[in-house]
Design an enzyme around this catalytic site. Structure first.
Site, PDB file in Angstrom:
ATOM      1  N   GLY A 193      15.714  28.259   3.689  1.00 33.75           N
ATOM      2  CA  GLY A 193      14.523  27.739   4.365  1.00 33.75           C
ATOM      3  C   GLY A 193      13.267  28.393   3.816  1.00 33.75           C
ATOM      4  O   GLY A 193      13.076  29.597   3.967  1.00 33.75           O
ATOM      5  N   HIS A 454     -22.965  40.209   3.759  1.00 30.55           N
ATOM      6  CA  HIS A 454     -22.593  40.419   2.364  1.00 30.55           C
ATOM      7  C   HIS A 454     -22.165  41.872   2.168  1.00 30.55           C
ATOM      8  O   HIS A 454     -22.802  42.764   2.733  1.00 30.55           O
ATOM      9  CB  HIS A 454     -23.787  40.119   1.461  1.00 30.55           C
ATOM     10  CG  HIS A 454     -23.524  40.403   0.016  1.00 30.55           C
ATOM     11  ND1 HIS A 454     -22.763  39.555  -0.766  1.00 30.55           N
ATOM     12  CD2 HIS A 454     -23.880  41.450  -0.778  1.00 30.55           C
ATOM     13  CE1 HIS A 454     -22.687  40.067  -1.989  1.00 30.55           C
ATOM     14  NE2 HIS A 454     -23.347  41.220  -2.019  1.00 30.55           N
TER      15      HIS A 454
HETATM   16  P1  NAD Z   1       9.985  26.284   9.572  1.00 31.49           P
HETATM   17  O1  NAD Z   1      10.059  24.975  10.234  1.00 31.49           O
HETATM   18  O2  NAD Z   1       8.672  26.914   9.332  1.00 31.49           O
HETATM   19  O3  NAD Z   1      10.702  26.208   8.156  1.00 31.49           O
HETATM   20  C1  NAD Z   1      12.035  25.802   8.019  1.00 31.49           C
HETATM   21  C2  NAD Z   1      12.261  25.404   6.573  1.00 31.49           C
HETATM   22  O4  NAD Z   1      13.651  25.236   6.371  1.00 31.49           O
HETATM   23  C3  NAD Z   1      11.589  24.085   6.203  1.00 31.49           C
HETATM   24  O5  NAD Z   1      10.905  24.224   4.989  1.00 31.49           O
HETATM   25  C4  NAD Z   1      12.765  23.112   6.085  1.00 31.49           C
HETATM   26  O6  NAD Z   1      12.540  22.078   5.154  1.00 31.49           O
HETATM   27  C5  NAD Z   1      13.865  24.054   5.625  1.00 31.49           C
HETATM   28  N1  NAD Z   1      15.231  23.606   5.927  1.00 31.49           N
HETATM   29  C6  NAD Z   1      15.675  22.968   7.042  1.00 31.49           C
HETATM   30  N2  NAD Z   1      17.018  22.777   6.961  1.00 31.49           N
HETATM   31  C7  NAD Z   1      17.419  23.310   5.783  1.00 31.49           C
HETATM   32  C8  NAD Z   1      18.687  23.441   5.130  1.00 31.49           C
HETATM   33  N3  NAD Z   1      19.798  22.985   5.692  1.00 31.49           N
HETATM   34  N4  NAD Z   1      18.725  24.033   3.919  1.00 31.49           N
HETATM   35  C9  NAD Z   1      17.585  24.516   3.335  1.00 31.49           C
HETATM   36  N5  NAD Z   1      16.366  24.419   3.906  1.00 31.49           N
HETATM   37  C10 NAD Z   1      16.281  23.837   5.122  1.00 31.49           C
HETATM   38  O7  NAD Z   1      10.942  27.236  10.448  1.00 31.49           O
HETATM   39  P2  NAD Z   1      11.127  28.812  10.472  1.00 31.49           P
HETATM   40  O8  NAD Z   1      10.621  29.419   9.224  1.00 31.49           O
HETATM   41  O9  NAD Z   1      12.536  29.037  10.893  1.00 31.49           O
HETATM   42  O10 NAD Z   1      10.184  29.230  11.658  1.00 31.49           O
HETATM   43  C11 NAD Z   1      10.409  28.691  12.968  1.00 31.49           C
HETATM   44  C12 NAD Z   1       9.126  28.532  13.719  1.00 31.49           C
HETATM   45  O11 NAD Z   1       8.648  29.800  14.137  1.00 31.49           O
HETATM   46  C13 NAD Z   1       7.979  27.943  12.907  1.00 31.49           C
HETATM   47  O12 NAD Z   1       8.027  26.555  12.851  1.00 31.49           O
HETATM   48  C14 NAD Z   1       6.796  28.428  13.668  1.00 31.49           C
HETATM   49  O13 NAD Z   1       6.597  27.581  14.772  1.00 31.49           O
HETATM   50  C15 NAD Z   1       7.233  29.796  14.143  1.00 31.49           C
HETATM   51  N6  NAD Z   1       6.732  30.862  13.217  1.00 31.49           N
HETATM   52  C16 NAD Z   1       5.385  30.968  13.025  1.00 31.49           C
HETATM   53  C17 NAD Z   1       4.892  31.936  12.181  1.00 31.49           C
HETATM   54  C18 NAD Z   1       3.405  32.041  11.995  1.00 31.49           C
HETATM   55  O14 NAD Z   1       2.672  31.458  12.782  1.00 31.49           O
HETATM   56  N7  NAD Z   1       2.926  32.771  10.993  1.00 31.49           N
HETATM   57  C19 NAD Z   1       5.748  32.802  11.515  1.00 31.49           C
HETATM   58  C20 NAD Z   1       7.111  32.656  11.723  1.00 31.49           C
HETATM   59  C21 NAD Z   1       7.591  31.678  12.580  1.00 31.49           C
END
Ligand code: NAD
Ligand code: FAD
Length: 475
Positions: A193, A454
C-alpha cells in the site's frame, strides 16, 4: 455469583475516546451537559496512541538519524554545510521510549481536561442495548458491569485497519500499530500500500536503515493525490533508495514465509524477500462487535450515514469521526465532535466546512486544501491556477528545501480562492494559512496584498497569488 449490574444516567453518552469522542465530551461538559465517555483503551484513540502522534514522532526521529548518518557517510569535507559526524548509532529502544513519552503526555492531558471540565470517564467496552441504553463491560474484570441510560448517544468508535486475506496480520505481517513500536529495524521491509501510512512509515524505516520495497495495486503512489503533487515525493523516495512496485498485487507469503509473492500487471510473479511486511491498505469504520447493528441505522457502504449535523437515522443518536467514513482524519473528527456538543447544548450548528485540509507527512510533505484544478473542473468551476516554486524561495534554500511548489486555484470571474496545494519540506505548517484563506473567502488580491514575513516559506503563498494575477515579483 453473577455481579450486580449498576445503572447510571447521563444526558450525553459518548462511545469512544478518540479525537472525535474526547473533544465532544470536553465541549459538552464545558457547556454544562452531564457527559459520560466510555473508552475501552487508553484515551486519545487511534490518533494519540497508534496514529497521528506516534507516526509523526518517528518521522522526526528517523529524519534526525538520517541527517547525521548522511553527514557521516558523506565523509570528511564532503558535507556542503561543513558539518562532520563520526559513526552515528541508533538506540531504537530509547527512540521508542521517547515516542511513548509524548503519547503518554498527550493522553494524560486528555484525561486531565475531561476531569477538569467535569466529564465522567468509564473504562470498559460499550455494547449498545438500544438507542438510549448502553452496557459497559469494565476493563477491570473484577469491577461490576454497568448500564448507562442517556438522552443523547454519540457514536465515536473510530476505525480499524483493513486486513488482506492473502496476507493476514500475524508473525512477520504487521499493521501500523506494530510498526510504530518496533523492537528492531528489519533489514528488509516490504510495505503493501503506497498510501498515507505506507509512504509515511516506509520513509521512516528507510531512514532508520531498512531496505524498503513498497507494493501498490494501482499504477502510482499516493493515488488519492494529483500527480503533479506526488512527483517530487516519488523522486525523493527513489533518491532515498525506496523501491516502488506499482500496479502489483500481493499473492501471499512464499512457502518458507520469508518473502512476499507479488504479481505484476503482465501476470509475472516475483518474490520479495522480507523480514517484516507492513500491510497498510486502508482503514474501515469499526461497526462490528458492539451491538451497533441492533439499531438498524442507515449506512453509506461500510460507514454510518449522518446528515450535516452528524445525526444518524435514529433520533438523538449521533455519529462522528472515522465511523462516518472519509476523510478519516483526526481534525475532521474533532470538528464534528465539537459541533455535536454545541447542537445538543441548543446552538445552531452545521458541518459545512469550506474545506478540510489533508496533509501527507512524507518527505517532502504534501498539503491539499479545497479544490485542485482537476476537481474544480469536475465541479463545473471555471478556474485559473498558478504555481510558485520553492526553488525561487530564499528560505527554502537556507533550509535545503529542495523541490516543491505552492499552487493556488481561484475562480476566474471573481478571483475567489477555492484551493491551495503545496509540496515541499515543511509545508504542513502552511495548511493553516490555506484553510484560513478559504474559510474566510479570500480572493487572490487578499493573499497577494498581505505582507508575508521574509524570509519564510509562506512568501511562496503570496507569490503564487501574485503569479495568478499576472505579476509575480520573484520569478
Ligand atoms: P490509504 O487509503 O491512504 O492507502 C492505501 C493504499 O493501499 C492505496 O494506495 C491503495 O491503492 C493501496 N492498496 C489497496 N489494496 C491493495 C492491495 N491489495 N495491494 C496493494 N496495494 C493496495 O490507507 P492507509 O495508508 O492504510 O491509511 C488509512 C487511513 O488513515 C488514511 O486513508 C487516512 O484517512 C488515515 N491516515 C492519515 C494520515 C495523515 O493525515 N497524514 C496518515 C496516516 C493515515
Ligand atoms: P479513533 O481515534 O479510532 O477512536 C475511537 C476510540 O473508540 C478508540 O480509542 C477505541 O478504543 C474506542 N472504542 C471503539 N469501540 C468501543 C467500544 N465499543 N467501547 C469502548 N470504546 C470503544 N489523521 C490525521 O488527521 N493526521 C495524521 O497525521 C494521521 N496519521 C495517522 C497515522 C496512522 C498510523 C493512523 C492509523 C491514522 C492516522 N490518522 C491521521 C487518522 C486518525 O488517527 C483518525 O482519523 C482519528 O483517530 C479518528 O478519530 P475517531 O475519534 O473517529 O476514532
Amino acid at each position: 455469583m453473577r455481579a450486580q449490574t449498576q445503572t447510571q444516567t447521563t444526558t450525553l453518552l459518548v462511545i469512544g475516546g478518540g479525537p472525535g469522542g474526547y473533544v465532544a465530551a470536553i465541549r459538552a461538559a464545558q457547556l454544562g451537559i452531564a457527559t459520560t465517555l466510555v473508552e475501552d483503551d487508553v484515551l486519545g484513540g487511534t490518533c494519540l496512541n497508534v496514529g497521528c502522534i506516534p507516526s509523526k514522532a518517528l518521522i522526526h526521529a528517523a529524519e534526525e538519524f538520517h541527517k547525521v548518518r548522511h553527514y557521516a557517510l558523506s565523509g570528511a569535507g564532503a558535507s556542503a554545510l561543513g558539518i562532520h559526524v563520526d559513526a552515528p548509532r541508533l538506540d531504537l529502544a530509547q527512540t521508542v521510549r521517547w515516542k511513548d513519552g509524548i503519547v503518554r503526555r498527550l493522553t494524560g492531558g486528555v484525561g486531565a481536561l475531561l476531569k477538569k471540565h467535569g466529564a465522567t470517564v468509564v473504562r470498559g467496552w460499550a455494547s449498545i442495548v438500544d438507542g438510549k441504553t448502553v452496557e459497559v463491560r469494565p476493563a477491570d474484570a473484577a469491577a461490576e458491569p454497568l448500564r448507562i441510560v442517556c438522552e443523547h448517544l454519540l457514536l465515536a468508535a473510530g476505525s480499524e485497519a483493513v486486513a488482506l486475506p492473502s496476507l493476514p496480520f500475524g508473525g512477520r505481517v504487521i499493521g501500523a500499530t506494530e510498526a510504530l513500536s518496533p523492537a528492531s529495524v528489519p533489514a528488509r521491509l516490504v510495505v503493501v500500500g503506497a498510501g498515507y501510512i505506507g509512504l509515511e512509515l516506509g520513509t521512516v524505516y528507510r531512514k532508520l536503515g531498512s531496505e524498503v520495497t513498497v507494493v501498490e495495486a494501482l499504477d502510482r503512489a499516493l493515488p488519492a493525490y494529483d500527480e503533479e503533487l506526488t512527483k517530487p515525493v516519488v523522486a525523493a523516495l527513489r533518491k532515498l533508495g525506496v523501491t516502488l512496485k506499482l500496479g502489483c498485487t500481493v499473492q501471499g507469503l512464499n512457502a518458507t514465509g520469508d518473502a512476499v509473492r507479488v504479481r505484476d500487471a503482465q501476470g509475472q510473479e516475483t518474490e520479495l524477500p522480507a523480514d517484516r511486511v507492513l500491510v497498510a491498505v486502508g482503514r474501515r469504520p469499526r461497526t462490528a462487535g458492539w451491538g451497533l447493528e441492533s439499531l438498524h441505522l442507515d449506512m453509506d457502504g461500510r460507514a454510518l450515514r449522518v446528515d450535516d449535523q452528524c445525526r444518524t437515522s435514529m433520533r438523538n443518536v449521533w455519529a462522528i469521526g472515522d465511523l462516518t467514513g472519509e476523510p478519516m482524519l483526526a481534525h475532521r473528527a474533532m470538528a464534528q465532535g465539537e459541533m455535536v456538543a454545541e447542537i445538543i447544548a441548543g446552538r445552531q450548528r452545521h458541518f459545512a466546512p469550506a474545506a478540510i485540509p489533508a496533509v501527507c507527512f512524507t518527505d517532502p510533505e504534501i498539503v491539499v486544501v479545497g479544490h485542485t484544478p482537476a476537481s474544480a473542473a469536475q465541479a463545473g468551476l471555471d478556474v485559473l491556477d498558478a504555481h510558485f516554486p520553492f526553488a525561487a524561495n530564499g528560505r527554502s534554500m537556507t533550509l535545503e528545501g529542495g523541490e516543491g511548489f505552492v499552487r493556488v486555484v481561484a475562480r476566474r470571474d471573481n478571483h475567489l480562492i477555492v484551493g491551495w496545494q503545496a509540496v515541499g519540506r515543511g509545508v504542513s505548517e502552511l495548511s493553516t494559512a490555506f484553510s484560513h484563506s478559504i474559510e474566510m473567502g479570500a480572493r487572490l488580491e487578499d493573499a497577494a496584498g498581505t505582507i508575508h514575513a521574509h524570509p519564510t516559506l509562506g512568501e511562496a503563498v503570496q507569490e503564487a497569488a501574485l503569479r495568478a494575477l499576472g505579476h509575480a515579483l520573484h520569478i
